[in-house]
Design a protein around this motif. Structure first.
Motif, PDB file in Angstrom:
ATOM      1  N   ARG A 149       0.880  -1.222  -0.036  1.00 63.12           N
ATOM      2  CA  ARG A 149      -0.060   0.079   0.136  1.00 63.12           C
ATOM      3  C   ARG A 149       0.861   1.118  -0.094  1.00 63.12           C
ATOM      4  N   THR A 150       1.924   1.253   0.951  1.00 52.66           N
ATOM      5  CA  THR A 150       2.759   2.548   0.955  1.00 52.66           C
ATOM      6  C   THR A 150       3.540   2.498  -0.352  1.00 52.66           C
ATOM      7  N   GLU A 151       4.001   1.548  -1.075  1.00 49.68           N
ATOM      8  CA  GLU A 151       4.708   1.520  -2.369  1.00 49.68           C
ATOM      9  C   GLU A 151       3.595   2.137  -3.537  1.00 49.68           C
ATOM     10  N   ALA A 152       2.490   1.828  -3.421  1.00 51.45           N
ATOM     11  CA  ALA A 152       1.261   1.875  -4.478  1.00 51.45           C
ATOM     12  C   ALA A 152       1.101   3.349  -4.187  1.00 51.45           C
ATOM     13  N   GLU A 153       0.943   3.968  -3.037  1.00 52.28           N
ATOM     14  CA  GLU A 153       0.440   5.113  -2.832  1.00 52.28           C
ATOM     15  C   GLU A 153       1.778   6.369  -3.310  1.00 52.28           C
ATOM     16  N   GLN A 154       3.058   5.948  -3.229  1.00 52.91           N
ATOM     17  CA  GLN A 154       3.987   6.885  -3.826  1.00 52.91           C
ATOM     18  C   GLN A 154       3.807   6.817  -5.373  1.00 52.91           C
ATOM     19  N   ARG A 155       3.610   5.372  -5.999  1.00 54.36           N
ATOM     20  CA  ARG A 155       3.569   5.579  -7.333  1.00 54.36           C
ATOM     21  C   ARG A 155       2.518   6.374  -8.022  1.00 54.36           C
ATOM     22  N   PHE A 156       1.321   6.303  -7.116  1.00 53.18           N
ATOM     23  CA  PHE A 156       0.200   6.950  -7.673  1.00 53.18           C
ATOM     24  C   PHE A 156       0.229   8.465  -7.313  1.00 53.18           C
ATOM     25  N   THR A 157       1.136   9.075  -6.579  1.00 45.81           N
ATOM     26  CA  THR A 157       1.278  10.409  -6.373  1.00 45.81           C
ATOM     27  C   THR A 157       2.291  10.826  -7.595  1.00 45.81           C
ATOM     28  N   VAL A 158       3.205   9.928  -7.872  1.00 46.91           N
ATOM     29  CA  VAL A 158       4.114  10.412  -8.912  1.00 46.91           C
ATOM     30  C   VAL A 158       3.371  10.512 -10.251  1.00 46.91           C
ATOM     31  N   ILE A 159       2.666   9.427 -10.794  1.00 48.46           N
ATOM     32  CA  ILE A 159       1.627   9.416 -11.762  1.00 48.46           C
ATOM     33  C   ILE A 159       0.779  10.694 -11.859  1.00 48.46           C
ATOM     34  N   LYS A 160       0.193  10.885 -10.576  1.00 46.86           N
ATOM     35  CA  LYS A 160      -0.915  11.965 -10.786  1.00 46.86           C
ATOM     36  C   LYS A 160      -0.176  13.406 -10.850  1.00 46.86           C
ATOM     37  N   GLU A 161       0.809  13.617 -10.388  1.00 48.63           N
ATOM     38  CA  GLU A 161       1.565  14.604 -10.426  1.00 48.63           C
ATOM     39  C   GLU A 161       2.177  14.847 -11.873  1.00 48.63           C
ATOM     40  N   ALA A 162       2.874  13.821 -12.574  1.00 49.72           N
ATOM     41  CA  ALA A 162       3.078  13.961 -13.867  1.00 49.72           C
ATOM     42  C   ALA A 162       2.048  14.185 -14.887  1.00 49.72           C
ATOM     43  N   ARG A 163       0.880  13.382 -14.512  1.00 48.44           N
ATOM     44  CA  ARG A 163      -0.320  13.590 -15.491  1.00 48.44           C
ATOM     45  C   ARG A 163      -0.726  15.024 -15.563  1.00 48.44           C
ATOM     46  N   GLU A 164      -0.819  15.483 -14.455  1.00 47.47           N
ATOM     47  CA  GLU A 164      -1.068  17.131 -13.901  1.00 47.47           C
ATOM     48  C   GLU A 164      -0.423  18.098 -14.700  1.00 47.47           C
ATOM     49  N   LYS A 165       1.252  17.919 -14.585  1.00 47.08           N
ATOM     50  CA  LYS A 165       2.039  18.552 -15.517  1.00 47.08           C
ATOM     51  C   LYS A 165       1.926  18.376 -16.696  1.00 47.08           C
ATOM     52  N   LEU A 166       1.689  17.218 -17.443  1.00 41.60           N
ATOM     53  CA  LEU A 166       1.500  16.867 -18.585  1.00 41.60           C
ATOM     54  C   LEU A 166       0.494  17.771 -19.185  1.00 41.60           C
ATOM     55  N   ARG A 167      -0.910  17.800 -18.507  1.00 42.70           N
ATOM     56  CA  ARG A 167      -1.950  18.184 -19.061  1.00 42.70           C
ATOM     57  C   ARG A 167      -1.802  19.724 -19.106  1.00 42.70           C
ATOM     58  N   GLU A 168      -1.364  20.306 -17.810  1.00 48.14           N
ATOM     59  CA  GLU A 168      -0.802  21.783 -17.730  1.00 48.14           C
ATOM     60  C   GLU A 168      -0.153  22.069 -19.287  1.00 48.14           C
ATOM     61  N   GLU A 169       0.792  21.230 -19.319  1.00 44.67           N
ATOM     62  CA  GLU A 169       1.634  21.882 -20.642  1.00 44.67           C
ATOM     63  C   GLU A 169       0.905  21.661 -21.800  1.00 44.67           C
ATOM     64  N   LEU A 170       0.137  20.620 -22.165  1.00 45.94           N
ATOM     65  CA  LEU A 170      -0.474  20.328 -23.339  1.00 45.94           C
ATOM     66  C   LEU A 170      -1.867  21.610 -23.486  1.00 45.94           C
ATOM     67  N   ASP A 171      -2.204  22.040 -22.206  1.00 46.63           N
ATOM     68  CA  ASP A 171      -3.217  23.077 -22.312  1.00 46.63           C
ATOM     69  C   ASP A 171      -2.763  24.298 -22.694  1.00 46.63           C
ATOM     70  N   LYS A 172      -1.316  24.653 -22.630  1.00 47.96           N
ATOM     71  CA  LYS A 172      -0.815  25.984 -23.063  1.00 47.96           C
ATOM     72  C   LYS A 172      -0.887  26.150 -24.620  1.00 47.96           C
ATOM     73  N   PRO A 173      -0.936  27.426 -25.157  1.00 50.03           N
ATOM     74  CA  PRO A 173      -1.174  27.527 -26.494  1.00 50.03           C
ATOM     75  C   PRO A 173       0.181  27.041 -27.221  1.00 50.03           C
ATOM     76  N   THR A 174       1.213  27.248 -26.569  1.00 49.88           N
ATOM     77  CA  THR A 174       2.531  26.480 -27.135  1.00 49.88           C
ATOM     78  C   THR A 174       3.135  25.711 -25.998  1.00 49.88           C
ATOM     79  N   SER A 175       3.323  24.370 -26.422  1.00 48.16           N
ATOM     80  CA  SER A 175       4.062  23.376 -25.559  1.00 48.16           C
ATOM     81  C   SER A 175       5.342  23.254 -25.584  1.00 48.16           C
TER      82      SER A 175
END
Length: 161
Positions: A70-96
């Motif tokens: 559970r501890t390991e999975a929580e860490q991985r989910f956090t990393v993925i969630k943050e990376a997805r948010e960063k990716l989404r933010e970058e893709l939402d910009k007019p120029t990525s």
């Protein structure tokens, strides 16, 4: 050719067992619960343990594995969630910035690969604790649960072998 047939026969079982083991962890993390099984899940877990006829030692080992996983999975989910948010933010910009997009995508890919490795490790840990008969019964229960979940969510049931 023979290797391919063998891989096809055990791969669905491995995936199903991994999903069942990690389902409680992932759902509780996604919902922000501190306990992966929740109140309703505790009864199902106890019922499964009873059906598998686990010893106290086996239950203790499985509890320790669940806690660690559970501890390991929580860490991985956090990393993925943050990376997805960063990716989404970058893709939402007019120029990525392609470098940022690639870095985020690579982080997601690496974390997902680590999750697959983690699932396999979890199954191997489970096999170390359970007897072959208990593991077989666990796999049967996991397949039943997958079928129920598929029907519940309107998905197609897995192909019959």
């Amino acid at each position: 050719m023979e290797k391919r047939i063998c891989r096809k026969s055990w791969l669905p079982a491995v995936i199903a067992a991994c999903l069942v083991m990690l389902l409680g962890t992932s759902l509780s993390f996604a919902q922000g619960q501190s306990k992966p099984w929740g109140k309703r899940g505790e009864g199902r877990k106890a019922e499964l343990f009873k059906e598998l006829n686990l010893t106290a030692e086996q239950e203790a080992k499985l509890a320790e594995h669940r806690k660690q996983n559970r501890t390991e999975a929580e860490q991985r989910f956090t990393v993925i969630k943050e990376a997805r948010e960063k990716l989404r933010e970058e893709l939402d910009k007019p120029t990525s910035d392609m470098a940022v997009v690639q870095a985020s995508a690579n982080t997601i890919k690496q974390s997902q690969a680590q999750m697959v490795d983690h699932r396999i490790k979890s199954i191997l840990q489970l096999k170390e604790v359970l007897t072959p008969e208990q593991f077989q019964k666990f796999q049967e229960k996991a397949k039943e649960k997958m079928k129920e979940r598929g029907k519940k969510h309107g998905m197609m049931a897995p192909a019959q072998e």
